[in-house]
Design an enzyme around this catalytic site. Structure first.
Site, PDB file in Angstrom:
ATOM      1  N   HIS A 149      37.850   6.785   1.613  1.00 18.92           N
ATOM      2  CA  HIS A 149      38.508   5.643   2.252  1.00 18.92           C
ATOM      3  C   HIS A 149      39.986   5.930   2.523  1.00 18.92           C
ATOM      4  O   HIS A 149      40.677   6.530   1.695  1.00 18.92           O
ATOM      5  CB  HIS A 149      38.355   4.385   1.401  1.00 18.92           C
ATOM      6  CG  HIS A 149      37.001   3.754   1.541  1.00 18.92           C
ATOM      7  ND1 HIS A 149      36.511   2.854   0.638  1.00 18.92           N
ATOM      8  CD2 HIS A 149      36.033   3.899   2.501  1.00 18.92           C
ATOM      9  CE1 HIS A 149      35.299   2.469   1.023  1.00 18.92           C
ATOM     10  NE2 HIS A 149      34.993   3.086   2.149  1.00 18.92           N
TER      11      HIS A 149
ATOM     12  N   ASP B 205      37.482   3.708  -6.926  1.00 15.20           N
ATOM     13  CA  ASP B 205      36.992   2.353  -6.679  1.00 15.20           C
ATOM     14  C   ASP B 205      35.564   2.181  -7.188  1.00 15.20           C
ATOM     15  O   ASP B 205      34.802   1.376  -6.647  1.00 15.20           O
ATOM     16  CB  ASP B 205      37.048   2.034  -5.179  1.00 15.20           C
ATOM     17  CG  ASP B 205      38.469   1.849  -4.676  1.00 15.20           C
ATOM     18  OD1 ASP B 205      39.408   1.873  -5.498  1.00 15.20           O
ATOM     19  OD2 ASP B 205      38.642   1.700  -3.454  1.00 15.20           O
TER      20      ASP B 205
ATOM     21  N   HIS C  34      37.417   9.552  -3.191  1.00 17.59           N
ATOM     22  CA  HIS C  34      36.492   9.196  -2.115  1.00 17.59           C
ATOM     23  C   HIS C  34      37.246   9.106  -0.794  1.00 17.59           C
ATOM     24  O   HIS C  34      38.474   9.218  -0.760  1.00 17.59           O
ATOM     25  CB  HIS C  34      35.746   7.897  -2.430  1.00 17.59           C
ATOM     26  CG  HIS C  34      36.582   6.661  -2.495  1.00 17.59           C
ATOM     27  ND1 HIS C  34      37.550   6.449  -3.458  1.00 17.59           N
ATOM     28  CD2 HIS C  34      36.607   5.543  -1.708  1.00 17.59           C
ATOM     29  CE1 HIS C  34      38.110   5.270  -3.269  1.00 17.59           C
ATOM     30  NE2 HIS C  34      37.564   4.701  -2.212  1.00 17.59           N
TER      31      HIS C  34
ATOM     32  N   HIS D 183      43.242   0.250  -7.792  1.00 17.76           N
ATOM     33  CA  HIS D 183      43.895  -0.920  -7.204  1.00 17.76           C
ATOM     34  C   HIS D 183      44.403  -1.877  -8.276  1.00 17.76           C
ATOM     35  O   HIS D 183      43.903  -1.895  -9.401  1.00 17.76           O
ATOM     36  CB  HIS D 183      42.909  -1.694  -6.317  1.00 17.76           C
ATOM     37  CG  HIS D 183      42.527  -0.998  -5.061  1.00 17.76           C
ATOM     38  ND1 HIS D 183      43.218  -1.155  -3.882  1.00 17.76           N
ATOM     39  CD2 HIS D 183      41.523  -0.124  -4.793  1.00 17.76           C
ATOM     40  CE1 HIS D 183      42.652  -0.426  -2.937  1.00 17.76           C
ATOM     41  NE2 HIS D 183      41.617   0.221  -3.473  1.00 17.76           N
TER      42      HIS D 183
ATOM     43  N   ASP E  93      42.671   4.278   2.463  1.00 17.62           N
ATOM     44  CA  ASP E  93      43.707   3.831   1.537  1.00 17.62           C
ATOM     45  C   ASP E  93      43.759   4.683   0.267  1.00 17.62           C
ATOM     46  O   ASP E  93      44.544   4.395  -0.641  1.00 17.62           O
ATOM     47  CB  ASP E  93      43.546   2.347   1.193  1.00 17.62           C
ATOM     48  CG  ASP E  93      42.261   2.029   0.455  1.00 17.62           C
ATOM     49  OD1 ASP E  93      41.269   2.774   0.612  1.00 17.62           O
ATOM     50  OD2 ASP E  93      42.233   1.027  -0.281  1.00 17.62           O
ATOM     51  N   HIS E  94      42.977   5.757   0.222  1.00 19.47           N
ATOM     52  CA  HIS E  94      43.051   6.726  -0.877  1.00 19.47           C
ATOM     53  C   HIS E  94      43.416   8.130  -0.396  1.00 19.47           C
ATOM     54  O   HIS E  94      43.767   8.974  -1.221  1.00 19.47           O
ATOM     55  CB  HIS E  94      41.724   6.771  -1.640  1.00 19.47           C
ATOM     56  CG  HIS E  94      41.458   5.527  -2.428  1.00 19.47           C
ATOM     57  ND1 HIS E  94      41.615   5.440  -3.791  1.00 19.47           N
ATOM     58  CD2 HIS E  94      41.080   4.290  -2.024  1.00 19.47           C
ATOM     59  CE1 HIS E  94      41.331   4.218  -4.193  1.00 19.47           C
ATOM     60  NE2 HIS E  94      41.001   3.501  -3.130  1.00 19.47           N
TER      61      HIS E  94
ATOM     62  N   HIS F 281      30.143   2.532  -4.408  1.00 18.86           N
ATOM     63  CA  HIS F 281      31.167   2.013  -3.494  1.00 18.86           C
ATOM     64  C   HIS F 281      31.082   2.775  -2.178  1.00 18.86           C
ATOM     65  O   HIS F 281      31.068   2.185  -1.095  1.00 18.86           O
ATOM     66  CB  HIS F 281      32.540   2.171  -4.141  1.00 18.86           C
ATOM     67  CG  HIS F 281      33.697   1.751  -3.302  1.00 18.86           C
ATOM     68  ND1 HIS F 281      33.911   0.451  -2.918  1.00 18.86           N
ATOM     69  CD2 HIS F 281      34.728   2.469  -2.780  1.00 18.86           C
ATOM     70  CE1 HIS F 281      35.011   0.378  -2.198  1.00 18.86           C
ATOM     71  NE2 HIS F 281      35.526   1.599  -2.091  1.00 18.86           N
TER      72      HIS F 281
END
Length: 256
Positions: free
Chosen positions: A58, A133, A56, A171, A60-61, A114
């Site tokens: 975001h 996530d 996805h 995570h 942080d990915h 999400h």
């Protein structure tokens, strides 16, 4: 045939998953929060990366995707529906699609909730699910874009996979998620046993992922929406629907 799995801690609490198909020496990575840990792991093993899979959009990915692709020449794969907010893609995929990665068959699963456009990757023969996530270790992702019904349906799809499936989520949130689960059912033996195991692993600096889908189905409140004990713990009537139970649990987690 088994895949060789390397779990790479990134940023504060993210994971990237570096995977090798030993039959073809095909190397791929799922999500790239930052490029350096992946490049270091590749260099240490003498591996050449061929594919980057994105779950996805975001940051942080995906923050390390472009640098990693430029450094390795790996092909980047992500959701067609999310292509407008992902790094440049070499291949756009849609839920329900299957494609070969080495000798493995990769299935793309709709995991929205999400975020919209979130996908998961399932390697059935190897028994690996990369869920980003969506389904998380002992929890599920916060609903930033989707609805409870969308996440509920996504979790139903993922939980229908074989019990031996290893859930590789994005995570290191397991202990925090477990504290929430225990706040609902403080005397549940399965939850207490899992927390003991989680805390022992963290004390040794070990990751708590992946976990089997069987363990998630037994302990994850977001996969137990049909469980009468969980409905009671949430103060819901005995005839509350599974979706209503999930929705209340997710709302409680947001406030926890």
């Amino acid at each position: 045939m088994a895949l060789e799995l390397v779990i790479l801690p990134c940023l504060a609490d993210n994971y990237a998953y570096l995977v090798r198909d030993p039959s073809t020496d095909t190397i791929f990575v799922v999500d790239v929060p930052e490029a350096a840990p992946v490049l270091n792991a590749l260099g240490a093993r003498g591996w050449k990366l061929s594919h980057i899979l994105i779950t996805h959009h975001h940051d942080d990915h995906i923050a390390g995707v472009e640098a990693l692709a430029q450094a390795t020449g790996a092909h980047v794969i992500g959701a067609e529906a999310d292509a407008h907010r992902l790094p440049p893609l070499d291949m756009m995929v849609t839920p329900g699609q299957t494609l070969p990665i080495g000798m493995q068959k990769l299935s793309v699963i709709d995991a929205g909730g999400h975020t919209l456009g979130h996908i998961a990757y399932h390697f059935a023969e190897a028994g690996l699910l990369f869920s980003g996530d969506s389904l998380m270790s002992w929890g599920c992702g916060r609903l930033f874009e989707g609805t409870p019904a969308q996440m509920f349906d996504s979790l139903a799809r993922l939980s229908s996979l074989p019990d031996h499936t290893l859930v590789c989520s994005g995570h290191e949130y397991t202990e925090a998620n477990g504290r929430f689960a225990l706040s609902l059912e403080p005397g549940n033996p399965a939850l207490l046993n899992r927390m003991d195991d989680v805390r022992a692993k963290r004390a040794e600096g070990q990751p708590t992922v992946p976990a089997t889908l069987a363990l998630e189905k037994a302990t994850n409140p977001f996969l137990r929406s049909d469980d009468a004990a969980l409905r009671s713990a949430l103060g819901l009537p005995a005839d509350a629907s599974a979706l209503a139970t999930f929705t209340e649990a997710r709302a409680r987690k947001d406030r926890f």
